[in-house]
Design a protein around this motif. Structure first.
Motif, short mmCIF file in Angstrom:
data_model
loop_
_atom_site.label_atom_id
_atom_site.label_comp_id
_atom_site.label_asym_id
_atom_site.label_seq_id
_atom_site.Cartn_x
_atom_site.Cartn_y
_atom_site.Cartn_z
N GLU A 38 0.77 -1.03 -0.04
CA GLU A 38 -0.10 0.05 -0.11
C GLU A 38 1.09 1.39 0.02
N LYS A 39 0.38 2.36 -0.91
CA LYS A 39 1.23 3.60 -0.86
C LYS A 39 1.04 4.20 0.38
N ARG A 40 2.13 4.90 0.87
CA ARG A 40 2.07 5.60 2.28
C ARG A 40 1.90 6.99 1.71
N TYR A 41 1.25 7.53 0.96
CA TYR A 41 0.89 8.85 0.55
C TYR A 41 0.05 8.98 -0.40
N GLU A 42 -0.34 9.89 -0.54
CA GLU A 42 -1.67 10.21 -1.58
C GLU A 42 -1.14 11.40 -2.59
N ILE A 43 -1.59 11.44 -3.62
CA ILE A 43 -1.29 12.52 -4.67
C ILE A 43 -2.98 12.93 -5.27
N ARG A 44 -3.02 14.22 -5.49
CA ARG A 44 -4.20 14.87 -5.67
C ARG A 44 -3.93 16.05 -6.45
N GLN A 45 -4.55 16.71 -7.16
CA GLN A 45 -4.65 17.59 -7.95
C GLN A 45 -5.47 18.89 -6.95
N LEU A 46 -5.04 19.89 -6.90
CA LEU A 46 -5.58 21.04 -6.02
C LEU A 46 -6.20 21.94 -7.06
N VAL A 47 -7.75 22.00 -6.72
CA VAL A 47 -8.66 23.01 -7.64
C VAL A 47 -9.16 24.19 -7.02
N GLU A 48 -9.40 24.08 -5.76
CA GLU A 48 -9.79 25.11 -4.85
C GLU A 48 -8.78 26.02 -4.48
N GLU A 49 -8.85 27.38 -4.73
CA GLU A 49 -7.75 28.52 -4.46
C GLU A 49 -7.52 28.28 -3.07
N SER A 50 -8.29 28.03 -2.20
CA SER A 50 -8.13 28.17 -0.81
C SER A 50 -7.13 26.80 -0.46
#
Length: 180
Positions: A2-14
């Protein structure tokens, strides 16, 4: 495994703003020095001590705000590992990319390098060419770029560092994979 991290795109300016603030607090020394040098600042000078933080803060903020996409990788416990993004510059072929990290990225370098390569492969398919410049002293960034599959051009001086412009294409990515 299992991966120990997550990748995600940031969409919200906040979300982008908060991630930028967190990055600034935990930015790797090599990335900090590289940004300051690109602003023409030389380490071990009074000007560096006075102006470097503001220069780095402004560059992180503008990198995030001007990017077409911003991504983050975080440990499962929420600790920020790295932020990166891309920006299409009007009048130029391809796409400018950037990546800034915290010291925590070293603990997951290999798995992050493999996964980020797939994201960059998608950007290469979309734009044909990715580019920027890296300090020759930023050895972890150079190691990551070499893993991705990068071509380099002649270095140029800035601040007290030598920067090497780089480019990533399908050909450079393929040539790296072919060697393995």
């Amino acid at each position: 495994m299992e991966k120990r991290y997550e990748i995600r795109q940031l969409v919200e300016e906040s979300d982008k703003r908060e991630a930028g603030k967190e990055l600034l607090k935990n930015l790797r020394d090599a990335d900090y020095a590289e940004i300051a040098a690109m602003e023409g600042l030389k380490r071990d000078t009074q000007e560096y001590r006075i102006r470097s933080f503001l220069a780095v803060k402004n560059e992180v903020k503008s990198s995030i705000s001007l990017s077409d996409e911003v991504w983050e990788a975080r440990k499962k416990d929420g600790e920020l590992l790295v932020l990166w993004g891309r920006r299409k510059l009007e009048g130029f072929d391809g796409c400018l990319i950037w990546c800034l990290g915290t010291d925590a990225i070293k603990t997951m370098f290999a798995s992050f390098a493999r996964e980020s390569k797939e994201i960059l492969r998608g950007w290469v398919k979309e734009y044909g060419l990715l580019y920027n410049a890296v300090s020759e002293e930023n050895t972890d960034a150079v190691k990551w770029l070499n893993f991705i599959g990068t071509g380099y051009t002649e270095p140029f001086p800035r601040g007290d560092m030598a920067f090497r412009p780089f480019y990533i294409t399908e050909e450079t990515m393929y040539s790296t994979e072919k060697k393995r």
